[in-house]
Design a protein around this motif. Structure first.
Motif, PDB file in Angstrom:
ATOM      1  N   GLY A   1     -11.475 -20.189  -3.078  1.00 26.00           N
ATOM      2  CA  GLY A   1     -12.769 -20.831  -3.264  1.00 26.00           C
ATOM      3  C   GLY A   1     -13.042 -21.313  -4.677  1.00 26.00           C
ATOM      4  N   HIS A   2     -12.167 -20.994  -5.623  1.00 21.38           N
ATOM      5  CA  HIS A   2     -12.361 -21.478  -7.001  1.00 21.38           C
ATOM      6  C   HIS A   2     -12.149 -22.986  -7.020  1.00 21.38           C
ATOM      7  N   PRO A   3     -12.942 -23.731  -7.815  1.00 24.72           N
ATOM      8  CA  PRO A   3     -12.869 -25.195  -7.770  1.00 24.72           C
ATOM      9  C   PRO A   3     -11.697 -25.823  -8.540  1.00 24.72           C
ATOM     10  N   VAL A   4     -10.571 -25.135  -8.631  1.00 23.20           N
ATOM     11  CA  VAL A   4      -9.382 -25.726  -9.243  1.00 23.20           C
ATOM     12  C   VAL A   4      -8.297 -25.828  -8.183  1.00 23.20           C
ATOM     13  N   GLN A   5      -7.380 -26.741  -8.400  1.00 26.41           N
ATOM     14  CA  GLN A   5      -6.232 -26.874  -7.522  1.00 26.41           C
ATOM     15  C   GLN A   5      -5.029 -26.284  -8.228  1.00 26.41           C
ATOM     16  N   VAL A   6      -4.143 -25.702  -7.452  1.00 27.60           N
ATOM     17  CA  VAL A   6      -2.938 -25.082  -7.991  1.00 27.60           C
ATOM     18  C   VAL A   6      -1.762 -26.012  -7.729  1.00 27.60           C
ATOM     19  N   PHE A   7      -0.881 -26.115  -8.721  1.00 29.14           N
ATOM     20  CA  PHE A   7       0.316 -26.939  -8.566  1.00 29.14           C
ATOM     21  C   PHE A   7       1.517 -26.187  -9.114  1.00 29.14           C
ATOM     22  N   ASP A   8       2.603 -26.201  -8.364  1.00 27.37           N
ATOM     23  CA  ASP A   8       3.866 -25.599  -8.784  1.00 27.37           C
ATOM     24  C   ASP A   8       4.958 -26.618  -8.532  1.00 27.37           C
ATOM     25  N   GLY A   9       5.436 -27.239  -9.597  1.00 31.34           N
ATOM     26  CA  GLY A   9       6.474 -28.246  -9.437  1.00 31.34           C
ATOM     27  C   GLY A   9       6.623 -29.084 -10.677  1.00 31.34           C
ATOM     28  N   ASP A  10       7.290 -30.197 -10.533  1.00 28.37           N
ATOM     29  CA  ASP A  10       7.548 -31.116 -11.624  1.00 28.37           C
ATOM     30  C   ASP A  10       6.253 -31.859 -11.974  1.00 28.37           C
ATOM     31  N   VAL A  11       5.876 -31.853 -13.256  1.00 31.60           N
ATOM     32  CA  VAL A  11       4.624 -32.499 -13.657  1.00 31.60           C
ATOM     33  C   VAL A  11       4.635 -34.000 -13.387  1.00 31.60           C
ATOM     34  N   ALA A  12       5.820 -34.603 -13.327  1.00 33.13           N
ATOM     35  CA  ALA A  12       5.910 -36.033 -13.003  1.00 33.13           C
ATOM     36  C   ALA A  12       5.409 -36.306 -11.580  1.00 33.13           C
ATOM     37  N   GLU A  13       5.515 -35.327 -10.692  1.00 34.82           N
ATOM     38  CA  GLU A  13       4.982 -35.466  -9.336  1.00 34.82           C
ATOM     39  C   GLU A  13       3.461 -35.302  -9.316  1.00 34.82           C
ATOM     40  N   LEU A  14       2.934 -34.472 -10.200  1.00 33.65           N
ATOM     41  CA  LEU A  14       1.488 -34.229 -10.266  1.00 33.65           C
ATOM     42  C   LEU A  14       0.749 -35.352 -10.983  1.00 33.65           C
ATOM     43  N   HIS A  15       1.366 -35.944 -11.972  1.00 31.84           N
ATOM     44  CA  HIS A  15       0.683 -36.913 -12.832  1.00 31.84           C
ATOM     45  C   HIS A  15      -0.035 -38.028 -12.064  1.00 31.84           C
ATOM     46  N   PRO A  16       0.566 -38.647 -11.048  1.00 35.67           N
ATOM     47  CA  PRO A  16      -0.174 -39.688 -10.306  1.00 35.67           C
ATOM     48  C   PRO A  16      -1.466 -39.166  -9.668  1.00 35.67           C
ATOM     49  N   GLN A  17      -1.470 -37.921  -9.230  1.00 39.57           N
ATOM     50  CA  GLN A  17      -2.692 -37.324  -8.668  1.00 39.57           C
ATOM     51  C   GLN A  17      -3.761 -37.169  -9.751  1.00 39.57           C
ATOM     52  N   LEU A  18      -3.331 -36.750 -10.950  1.00 43.64           N
ATOM     53  CA  LEU A  18      -4.261 -36.600 -12.070  1.00 43.64           C
ATOM     54  C   LEU A  18      -4.875 -37.948 -12.428  1.00 43.64           C
TER      55      LEU A  18
END
Length: 174
Positions: A85-102
């Motif tokens: 329920g905390h308002p953050v999302q968790v990510f485990d992986g290559d930051v290059a995959e996360l960057h487009p979401q950011l």
């Protein structure tokens, strides 16, 4: 839209001391509305990302409501560090995959790489940090977590003084 590592550092290049403390930082005078101040910077941010150590420090030292209105991600291989329920999302992986979401979440605003240095190094190593804004406190720590634990080249674009801090805005060189 820019991806920015906005942080503070001791003169000898540490973000936290060897006890994971920020006492050396939060006890100093800085104008949040002054040059390189937090208030204007925060208004330019549309999404942010941090490591689990930074997240845990914030939760421990800033209890209550989550302090950021922007969509927030925590990089961790231990998703149980974030309570349901905390308002953050968790990510485990290559930051290059996360960057487009950011970038998508930030819209027309900037992405803030909150840190610490290990997280920032992942984004820098992937070529994803456009700028670094560092406020240098007038102290040395001798040991601790480095502000950016990898070799990289930057170009000084702007500098100034705010309270007790010497501040610098740098762009990735080359």
């Amino acid at each position: 839209m820019t991806t920015i590592y906005y942080t503070a550092s001791s003169l000898d290049g540490f973000v936290v001391d060897d006890r994971d403390s920020l006492d050396w930082l939060i006890s100093r005078s800085i104008d949040p509305n002054g040059p390189f101040g937090y208030e204007a910077f925060a208004k330019s941010v549309g999404a942010l990302v941090m490591g689990s150590t930074t997240f845990e420090w914030i939760v421990r030292n800033q209890p209550g409501e989550w302090m950021y209105e922007q969509p927030s991600w925590v990089l961790t291989s231990r998703p149980d560090r974030v309570v349901q329920g905390h308002p953050v999302q968790v990510f485990d992986g290559d930051v290059a995959e996360l960057h487009p979401q950011l970038v998508a979440a930030a819209g027309d605003l900037d992405v803030w790489v909150v840190g610490g240095g290990v997280v920032a190094a992942q984004f820098v190593d992937a070529g994803l940090v456009d700028e670094m804004i560092v406020s240098y406190a007038p102290c040395t720590l001798g040991r601790g977590a480095p502000v950016l634990p990898l070799r990289s080249e930057w170009r000084l674009v702007e500098s100034g003084v705010n309270g007790e801090f010497v501040c610098a805005r740098l762009e990735k060189a080359g």
